[in-house]
Design an enzyme around this catalytic site. Structure first.
Site, PDB file in Angstrom:
ATOM      1  N   THR A  98      49.625   0.095  27.844  1.00 24.69           N
ATOM      2  CA  THR A  98      51.039  -0.278  27.869  1.00 24.69           C
ATOM      3  C   THR A  98      51.903   0.867  28.381  1.00 24.69           C
ATOM      4  OG1 THR A  98      50.649  -1.701  25.967  1.00 24.69           O
ATOM      5  CG2 THR A  98      52.937  -1.193  26.492  1.00 24.69           C
ATOM      6  N   TYR A 143      51.970 -14.266  23.192  1.00 28.67           N
ATOM      7  CA  TYR A 143      52.953 -15.298  23.517  1.00 28.67           C
ATOM      8  C   TYR A 143      52.522 -16.698  23.096  1.00 28.67           C
ATOM      9  CZ  TYR A 143      56.558 -17.909  25.983  1.00 28.67           C
ATOM     10  OH  TYR A 143      57.602 -18.745  26.292  1.00 28.67           O
ATOM     11  N   TYR A 186      42.645  -4.771  21.232  1.00 30.26           N
ATOM     12  CA  TYR A 186      43.960  -4.154  21.055  1.00 30.26           C
ATOM     13  C   TYR A 186      44.770  -5.061  20.136  1.00 30.26           C
ATOM     14  CZ  TYR A 186      48.393  -1.865  22.434  1.00 30.26           C
ATOM     15  OH  TYR A 186      49.594  -1.203  22.441  1.00 30.26           O
ATOM     16  N   ARG A 196      53.875  -6.825  19.502  1.00 33.19           N
ATOM     17  CA  ARG A 196      53.968  -7.167  20.924  1.00 33.19           C
ATOM     18  C   ARG A 196      53.408  -8.562  21.217  1.00 33.19           C
ATOM     19  NH1 ARG A 196      55.452  -3.127  24.435  1.00 33.19           N
ATOM     20  NH2 ARG A 196      55.289  -0.975  23.711  1.00 33.19           N
ATOM     21  N   LYS A 231      41.794  -0.859  18.884  1.00 32.53           N
ATOM     22  CA  LYS A 231      43.006  -0.049  18.849  1.00 32.53           C
ATOM     23  C   LYS A 231      43.923  -0.767  17.877  1.00 32.53           C
ATOM     24  CE  LYS A 231      46.981   1.807  21.296  1.00 32.53           C
ATOM     25  NZ  LYS A 231      47.815   1.821  22.522  1.00 32.53           N
ATOM     26  N   ILE A 256      44.454   6.472  20.000  1.00 34.23           N
ATOM     27  CA  ILE A 256      45.033   6.329  21.334  1.00 34.23           C
ATOM     28  C   ILE A 256      46.534   6.478  21.156  1.00 34.23           C
ATOM     29  CG2 ILE A 256      45.406   4.806  23.307  1.00 34.23           C
ATOM     30  CD1 ILE A 256      42.754   3.432  22.659  1.00 34.23           C
TER      31      ILE A 256
END
Length: 304
Positions: free
Chosen positions: A45, A108, A134, A139, A162, A205
């Site tokens: 990102t 989404y 992830y 998000r 992550k 990360i």
């Protein structure tokens, strides 16, 4: 594969005229490895992959892969979307020099937990390299409970996570206490890296590590090897820097600091992101200067 230590999700540097700054990206890759990173994340990102052209994404991966091959370091490449079929196509085209693919929980569309598990089961079955899930619900709009995380962890070819849930919640605590021994968890929230490492995360990360790689590499190593009181002090000293770097949408402030330090040719970000404000940039530069001063005064390169 072994996922331990600090991985830096590199920014994508641009020139003042909005061109990819290839030389600066390569230099950043070498610099973070010089300062103790175990590997590089390309197209995370922080690298603004959504605003890169297909040719630019390929170039970013090629540069980062070249650095990692030269330095015998691990390359993780961000690849995947909220479509299982499209994600499989992206992963099939992954650079063969990648050690793993960082693949986001479908965003989404907000599938069920069973849908998320099946998504990764399908991808893991066809992907040529291990997957890192992830998990970033603020998000994606899709949170996962401990049971779903455990099911994902047991899928063959899923190497780890992550984990970026914005807190240390009940699901995180339960998952960390029951996850398989061969499942790596990399802390992905810069503000919550210390508690997740204390719970057993194998590494991190961290976007903030673009600015202060050695300090964050020391933080990860010290939580692993001790002493824990020094690890706590390291974390407390780094918190103001992470807070300052994330005062505005990532990676605008990070790029402003890197540009001010002469490490990238401009602070440019692409819309819909806007450049960092003067106030945010000044605060972050002051926090970074404080960290650099302590590093210079430290014995053995740690912030003791």
């Amino acid at each position: 594969m072994s996922l331990t230590g600090l991985y830096v999700p590199l920014v994508t540097p641009f020139t003042p005229t909005d061109e990819l700054a290839s030389d600066a990206l390569e230099a950043l890759g070498h610099a973070v490895l010089d300062d103790g990173a175990a590997g590089i994340v390309a197209l995370g990102t922080t690298g603004e992959p959504a605003t890169l052209t297909a040719a630019e994404r390929r170039r970013v991966v090629d540069i980062c892969a070249g650095v990692c091959v030269q330095r015998d370091a691990q390359l993780i490449v961000g690849a995947g979307s909220n479509s299982t079929a499209d994600s499989a196509d992206l992963l099939a085209d992954l650079d063969p020099r990648a050690a793993a693919a960082l693949t986001v929980v479908p965003y989404y569309t907000r599938p069920s937990e069973d849908g998320v598990v099946e998504h990764f089961r399908r991808l893991a079955a066809v992907n040529p390299v291990p997957l890192i899930v992830y998990n970033v619900p603020y998000r994606t709009g899709r949170s996962l409970g401990a049971d779903a995380l455990g099911r994902l962890a047991r899928i063959p070819n899923v190497a780890g996570f992550k984990h970026s849930v914005g807190s240390i919640d009940d699901a995180t605590i339960a998952f960390m206490s029951t996850r398989p021994a061969d499942c790596a968890v990399l802390a992905g929230d810069d503000l919550y890296v210390a508690p997740l490492l204390a719970l057993g995360a194998t590494g991190a990360i961290l976007a903030s590590a673009n600015v202060a790689t050695r300090a964050y590499a020391d933080l990860v190593t010290t939580w692993r090897d001790g002493p824990t009181d020094q690890a706590r002090r390291l974390n407390n000293r780094l918190l103001p820097l992470s807070q300052a770097l994330f005062a505005e949408p990532n990676p605008a402030v990070i790029k402003a600091v890197l540009s001010a330090h002469g490490r990238i040719p401009s602070p440019h970000v692409r819309l819909p992101l806007l450049p960092a404000s003067t106030q945010a940039t000044t605060s972050a530069l002051e926090a970074a200067e404080s960290i650099s001063f302590r590093e210079a005064a430290a014995v053995g390169g740690s912030l003791a």
